[in-house]
Scaffold this motif. Structure first.
Motif: not given
Lengths: 115, 111
Positions: B78-89
């Motif tokens: 993981a890098t700082l650019r992976d900071t995000a909201v992750y959605y499972c659909i």
């Protein structure tokens, strides 16, 4: 290859004003979508178009109209804007191949405020 | 489409593997698992999808349990650019093409 392009990026309206959000894709995709995202919430589908010439309602269509102008373009119109329509609007598109249908490509969004 | 359950938030140290779980206990045999992420203020971005086999691409790996009732998205470094909201659909690959986004998992990568 720009992908999905939305205009404008930002817009402020007064209650009762109308406007059209534009969306265009250059990936030759059949399907296009309009979503809205309110603060702290997930995306909700407003309308979608499975192919040129067809449109269908999504989860929250009230207060909106859409036009699939051609294969590339899918516009969203607010006829009489209301404060409840303050949101970020995302356009997306997806391809025709079976397994690609759920791989949607999104634009950068239009941030709309209705005062 | 099957309902999914994700933790609201997670932290991960930079450089470590981030493992994001998703529960989809009511998944049916013809439903796929898709993952998207949304970096702040941007449109969602497709990451990966799978049916029952584990999948890997340049962005992530997807591990689906044998009974298909849960899955894990793995970001290996993981890098700082992976900071995000992750959605499972979870959804089928035919008919209605709409995606239903829940509230996802807010992943924060810590330096």
């Amino acid at each position: 290859n720009a992908g999905v392009t939305q205009t404008p990026k930002f817009q402020v309206l007064k209650t009762g004003q109308s406007m059209t959000l534009q969306c265009a894709q250059d990936m030759n995709h059949n399907s296009m979508y309009w979503y809205r995202q309110d603060p702290g919430m997930g995306l909700r589908l407003i309308y979608y178009s499975a192919s040129e010439g067809t449109t269908d309602k999504g989860e929250v269509p009230n207060g909106y109209n859409v036009s699939r102008l051609n294969k590339r373009e899918f516009s969203l119109r607010l006829e009489s804007a209301a404060p409840s329509q303050t949101s970020v609007y995302f356009c997306a598109s997806s391809g025709k191949q079976l397994l690609a249908k759920n791989i949607q490509y999104f634009g950068a969004g239009t941030r709309l405020s209705v005062l | 489409d099957a309902k999914t359950t994700q933790p609201p938030s997670m932290d991960c140290a930079e450089g470590r593997a981030a493992n994001l779980p998703c529960n989809h206990s009511t998944i049916s045999g013809n439903e796929y698992v898709y993952w998207y992420r949304q970096i702040h203020s941007q449109g969602p971005q497709y990451i990966i999808h799978g049916l029952k086999n584990n999948e890997t691409n340049e962005m992530a790996s997807l591990i689906i349990t044998e009974d298909r009732k849960s899955s894990t998205l793995i970001l290996p470094h993981a890098t700082l650019r992976d900071t995000a909201v992750y959605y499972c659909i979870v959804r089928v690959n035919f008919g209605n093409e709409k995606l239903t986004f829940g509230t996802g998992t807010r992943l924060t990568i810590i330096p």
